[in-house]
Design an enzyme around this catalytic site. Structure first.
Site, PDB file in Angstrom:
ATOM      1  N   ASN A  88     -35.999  42.075  39.655  1.00 13.50           N
ATOM      2  CA  ASN A  88     -36.330  40.681  39.992  1.00 13.50           C
ATOM      3  C   ASN A  88     -35.959  40.347  41.433  1.00 13.50           C
ATOM      4  OD1 ASN A  88     -37.525  40.205  37.580  1.00 13.50           O
ATOM      5  ND2 ASN A  88     -36.023  38.745  36.807  1.00 13.50           N
TER       6      ASN A  88
ATOM      7  N   CYS B 231     -36.789  32.661  35.721  1.00 15.73           N
ATOM      8  CA  CYS B 231     -36.164  33.970  35.956  1.00 15.73           C
ATOM      9  C   CYS B 231     -35.807  34.238  37.417  1.00 15.73           C
ATOM     10  CB  CYS B 231     -37.074  35.067  35.428  1.00 15.73           C
ATOM     11  SG  CYS B 231     -37.440  34.871  33.683  1.00 15.73           S
TER      12      CYS B 231
HETATM   13  C1  UGA Z   1     -40.554  37.590  36.344  1.00 10.96           C
HETATM   14  C2  UGA Z   1     -40.805  39.077  36.584  1.00 10.96           C
HETATM   15  O1  UGA Z   1     -42.075  39.266  37.224  1.00 10.96           O
HETATM   16  C3  UGA Z   1     -40.781  39.834  35.257  1.00 10.96           C
HETATM   17  O2  UGA Z   1     -40.945  41.227  35.484  1.00 10.96           O
HETATM   18  C4  UGA Z   1     -39.436  39.578  34.578  1.00 10.96           C
HETATM   19  O3  UGA Z   1     -39.353  40.235  33.323  1.00 10.96           O
HETATM   20  C5  UGA Z   1     -39.281  38.080  34.362  1.00 10.96           C
HETATM   21  O4  UGA Z   1     -39.336  37.399  35.629  1.00 10.96           O
HETATM   22  C6  UGA Z   1     -37.960  37.854  33.694  1.00 10.96           C
HETATM   23  O5  UGA Z   1     -36.922  38.129  34.306  1.00 10.96           O
HETATM   24  O6  UGA Z   1     -37.926  37.515  32.516  1.00 10.96           O
HETATM   25  P1  UGA Z   1     -42.109  35.558  35.539  1.00 10.96           P
HETATM   26  O7  UGA Z   1     -40.936  34.669  35.723  1.00 10.96           O
HETATM   27  O8  UGA Z   1     -42.940  35.426  34.308  1.00 10.96           O
HETATM   28  O9  UGA Z   1     -41.655  37.098  35.580  1.00 10.96           O
HETATM   29  O10 UGA Z   1     -43.041  35.293  36.783  1.00 10.96           O
HETATM   30  P2  UGA Z   1     -43.730  36.125  37.957  1.00 10.96           P
HETATM   31  O11 UGA Z   1     -45.077  36.552  37.559  1.00 10.96           O
HETATM   32  O12 UGA Z   1     -42.802  37.153  38.481  1.00 10.96           O
HETATM   33  O13 UGA Z   1     -43.878  34.964  39.039  1.00 10.96           O
HETATM   34  C7  UGA Z   1     -42.719  34.296  39.535  1.00 10.96           C
HETATM   35  C8  UGA Z   1     -43.079  33.280  40.583  1.00 10.96           C
HETATM   36  O14 UGA Z   1     -43.496  33.949  41.782  1.00 10.96           O
HETATM   37  C9  UGA Z   1     -44.198  32.314  40.224  1.00 10.96           C
HETATM   38  O15 UGA Z   1     -43.806  31.008  40.597  1.00 10.96           O
HETATM   39  C10 UGA Z   1     -45.375  32.794  41.067  1.00 10.96           C
HETATM   40  O16 UGA Z   1     -46.253  31.762  41.391  1.00 10.96           O
HETATM   41  C11 UGA Z   1     -44.650  33.327  42.293  1.00 10.96           C
HETATM   42  N1  UGA Z   1     -45.420  34.328  43.058  1.00 10.96           N
HETATM   43  C12 UGA Z   1     -45.787  35.510  42.472  1.00 10.96           C
HETATM   44  C13 UGA Z   1     -45.734  34.087  44.378  1.00 10.96           C
HETATM   45  O17 UGA Z   1     -45.399  33.022  44.942  1.00 10.96           O
HETATM   46  N2  UGA Z   1     -46.445  35.033  45.070  1.00 10.96           N
HETATM   47  C14 UGA Z   1     -46.824  36.199  44.517  1.00 10.96           C
HETATM   48  O18 UGA Z   1     -47.461  37.021  45.213  1.00 10.96           O
HETATM   49  C15 UGA Z   1     -46.491  36.437  43.179  1.00 10.96           C
END
Ligand code: UGA
Length: 442
Positions: free
Chosen positions: A216, A268
């Site tokens: 993470n 997360c």
């Molecule tokens: C994250 C991790 O990706 C998972 O692998 C992990 O298991 C999970 O946390 C956890 O610890 O339980 P998640 O919180 O569902 O998953 O969300 P992400 O898809 O990672 O996105 C997180 C944030 O980053 C979102 O607000 C998204 O909009 C942002 N983001 C993502 C960006 O701003 N830019 C990007 O290129 C990708």
């Protein structure tokens, strides 16, 4: 196998349903009776594509049930610990009270030979501490972190990209006989994905705990890195999306998670990097992950930047102006508004005197609880009507793919679009007469 899953929040509910779909006999336990009632009726307590179908299937076959009585966990071969570890109220560390409370209740039902498999994201050292109490009743502890993404949770659980199992090890790091037995039982649980080639890493407790927070931390760093480049792009006239495309072609870098915008949120990444930094400090290694605080700062600055862009676009002040915010969830395919950057931007605009309308395909009910001061409109087009400025904060397909600039122009005389996720084609919006503002784009 007979499994119990302690804690039926995001992680636990999906894990329980997914394990039943792999053929196991599963009981999900939670102290929240309302949640248990919903799950027992086959209703997902949160928006997660595919979960309702999985719940229904498990309940119908009888392989899945839910209960608020901890004693119903009795008799399971493996007890998965899947409770939350939120940020403490008065600091940045992880609050372990749910883990400790669940463990206390579980101890009374553990039999010698049972395996407890921790799935919660915990500060490194937690497993070693819990192992003492688990060992004392003749059971064994393993740490089996979860990497599911909200919105893809079912797929990520049924076919994960790796399985990590931390077990008791001896002085030179080799699994003890008890550790080997726990790992073997967990491998049996995951035999379906493992037989189709999913890598399985057997390691010690500390490594397993660290794999989760390191993953993470890396993802958060990748996002903040590209957002830092966006800040530089903003003062040089460069375009961060082209930059991300170009560096992303290098396989060592990769394009995924280089989406510049208003940054990361959710339950997360933000709390995990803060808890990691706090734990490193306790371990006397604060300097090693000092950069995580910078990542957090960059992330928070992007929200301020989006607000500033709206102000600039509206001639210096948003006071009394109508601003429509597209999105409230922290990311698409989720109704989760925990630490949602978009909802924060909406609340800040409201605080500056804007008349803010928020719309979202799934998260309005949750958003209303967190930010009741904002007005919410379910219908996207009704929300857009007569807006002076439109701000995209969550890149749902309903906005990113299915909303044309020409259509928006037919709904409002306002001609300002602030693209907080760099999801729109600037040329399309400019051609329709809009002033287009992206994040780190000219
Ligand atoms: C994250 C991790 O990706 C998972 O692998 C992990 O298991 C999970 O946390 C956890 O610890 O339980 P998640 O919180 O569902 O998953 O969300 P992400 O898809 O990672 O996105 C997180 C944030 O980053 C979102 O607000 C998204 O909009 C942002 N983001 C993502 C960006 O701003 N830019 C990007 O290129 C990708």
């Amino acid at each position: 196998m007979k499994l119990s899953v302690i804690g039926c929040g995001y992680l636990g509910a999906v894990h329980a349903a997914a394990m039943a779909s792999l053929g196991h006999d599963v009981v999900g336990i939670d102290i929240d009776e309302q949640k248990i009632r919903m799950l027992s009726d086959g209703e997902a307590p949160f928006f997660e594509p595919g979960l309702t179908e999985l719940l229904e299937a498990g309940l119908t076959t009888g392989r899945l049930r839910f209960s608020s009585d901890p004693h119903d966990a009795e008799g399971a071969d493996i007890h998965f610990l899947a409770v939350g570890t939120p940020q403490v109220k008065d600091g940045s560390a992880a609050d372990l009270s749910f883990v400790d409370g669940a463990m206390d209740r579980l101890l009374s039902v553990l039999r010698p030979g049972d395996v407890v498999a921790g799935k919660s994201t915990v500060p490194v050292g937690t497993a070693a501490r819990l192992a003492h109490v688990v060992n004392a009743v003749g059971a064994t502890l393993a740490w089996n972190p979860e990497f599911l993404r909200e919105g893809w949770a079912v797929k990520d659980t049924v076919s994960p990209d790796r399985v990590v199992i931390g077990v008791e090890t001896d002085a030179v790091g080799a699994p003890t006989p008890r550790g080997i037995r726990a790992a073997d039982l967990l491998k049996e649980v995951y035999s379906a994905p493992l037989s189709s080639g999913t890598p399985c890493i057997i390691t010690d407790y500390a490594t397993a705990e660290l794999v989760k927070v390191a993953a993470n931390a890396f993802l958060a760093t990748k996002i903040s890195f590209i957002n830092a480049m966006a800040e530089i792009a903003e003062v040089t006239g460069a375009d961060v999306t082209t930059l991300a495309d170009a560096i992303g072609h290098d396989e060592r870098i990769g394009r995924r998670f280089l989406g510049a915008g208003i940054g990361f949120g959710g339950g997360c990444l933000p709390k995990d990097i803060r808890a990691f930094a706090a734990r490193a400090e306790e371990l006397g290694r604060g300097a090693s992950v000092d950069f995580l605080r910078s990542m957090d700062d960059i992330n928070m600055r992007r929200r301020a930047r989006a607000v500033h862009l709206v102000e600039e676009a509206l001639g210096g002040s948003v006071f009394g102006r109508r601003v429509t915010v597209l999105g409230a969830a922290f990311k698409p395919h989720s109704d989760d508004v925990r630490d949602s950057p978009g909802l924060d931007v909406a609340a800040r605009l409201h605080g500056l005197g804007a008349i803010v309308t928020v719309t979202d395909p799934a998260a309005i009910d949750n958003a209303r609880k967190v930010s009741p001061q904002l007005s919410y409109v379910e219908n996207r087009d009704d929300a857009i009507r007569d807006a002076d400025a439109i701000v995209l904060v969550t890149e749902w397909d309903q906005y990113r793919r299915q909303l044309s600039a020409v259509h928006v122009a037919s709904l409002t005389d306002g001609r300002v679009i602030v693209d907080g996720r760099n999801s729109f084609d600037p040329a399309e919006w400019r051609a329709a007469g809009f002033d287009y503002y992206g994040m780190g784009r000219p």
